[in-house]
Design a protein around this motif. Sequence first.
Motif, mmCIF file in Angstrom:
data_model
loop_
_atom_site.group_PDB
_atom_site.id
_atom_site.type_symbol
_atom_site.label_atom_id
_atom_site.label_comp_id
_atom_site.label_asym_id
_atom_site.label_seq_id
_atom_site.Cartn_x
_atom_site.Cartn_y
_atom_site.Cartn_z
ATOM 1 N N ALA A 15 20.389 4.033 -82.417
ATOM 2 C CA ALA A 15 21.026 4.936 -83.387
ATOM 3 C C ALA A 15 20.304 4.879 -84.742
ATOM 4 O O ALA A 15 20.010 5.912 -85.344
ATOM 5 C CB ALA A 15 22.493 4.551 -83.561
ATOM 6 N N LEU A 19 18.343 8.072 -86.412
ATOM 7 C CA LEU A 19 18.776 8.598 -87.712
ATOM 8 C C LEU A 19 17.661 8.512 -88.760
ATOM 9 O O LEU A 19 17.459 9.437 -89.543
ATOM 10 C CB LEU A 19 20.024 7.862 -88.201
ATOM 11 C CG LEU A 19 21.303 8.182 -87.418
ATOM 12 C CD1 LEU A 19 22.409 7.187 -87.752
ATOM 13 C CD2 LEU A 19 21.795 9.601 -87.709
ATOM 14 N N ILE A 107 23.610 5.675 -93.670
ATOM 15 C CA ILE A 107 22.185 5.845 -93.364
ATOM 16 C C ILE A 107 21.419 6.380 -94.580
ATOM 17 O O ILE A 107 20.269 6.010 -94.814
ATOM 18 C CB ILE A 107 21.975 6.730 -92.095
ATOM 19 C CG1 ILE A 107 20.573 6.482 -91.500
ATOM 20 C CG2 ILE A 107 22.173 8.200 -92.383
ATOM 21 C CD1 ILE A 107 20.422 5.173 -90.792
#
Length: 200
Positions: A15, A19, A107
């Motif tokens: 992930a 991202l 993020i």
Amino acid sequence: MKVIVAEDQGMLRGALSALLDLEDDIEVVGQAENGEQALQMIESLAPDVVVMDIEMPYMTGLDVAEKLKERKNPCRVVILTTFSRTGYFQRAMRAGVKGFLLKDSPIAELAAALRNVYSGGRAVSPELALTFWEAENPLTEREREVLKLAREGLSAPDIANKLYLSSGTVRNYLSEAIQKLNAKNRIDALSIAEKNGWLD
């Protein structure tokens, strides 16, 4: 900027990489599932920045950072952690780590931190910075002075002569320092203070 993501949890690693890859100026060139693999990848792929979990099998993120510093590898290190232990932070700073962030940071915050580190800055999560700030050096200037002289092997009367104090006062400073550091004795207090960089 070329980045390697090192994290032992597969889903999180995937992930994070996906991202970060969405950012125009970030390219994830490798993913490592343990510290040993991360070190090999850094040496072979020469990324600009490595994002590493602090706790990984074989070698921790801090072990890898120390190895990179030892080998004078220019790759910049950003540590991700769920821990706000000050010992970790101080060890990370000594190993030349440029970023220290919480794993649950958004993020966008991580990407901004990577850019900052890439351009020569540092990045520390505000929540972590607060914890570390509170764990600043507990010793007073005088206690540090007395401990430094004790480190040189001077006895309490010698330290007293050097600092124009009475032996009793010197002993008080030493026992105060021992108490503040939760140390067993003078030697233990010295070792704790040195390990935390509190005598420099």
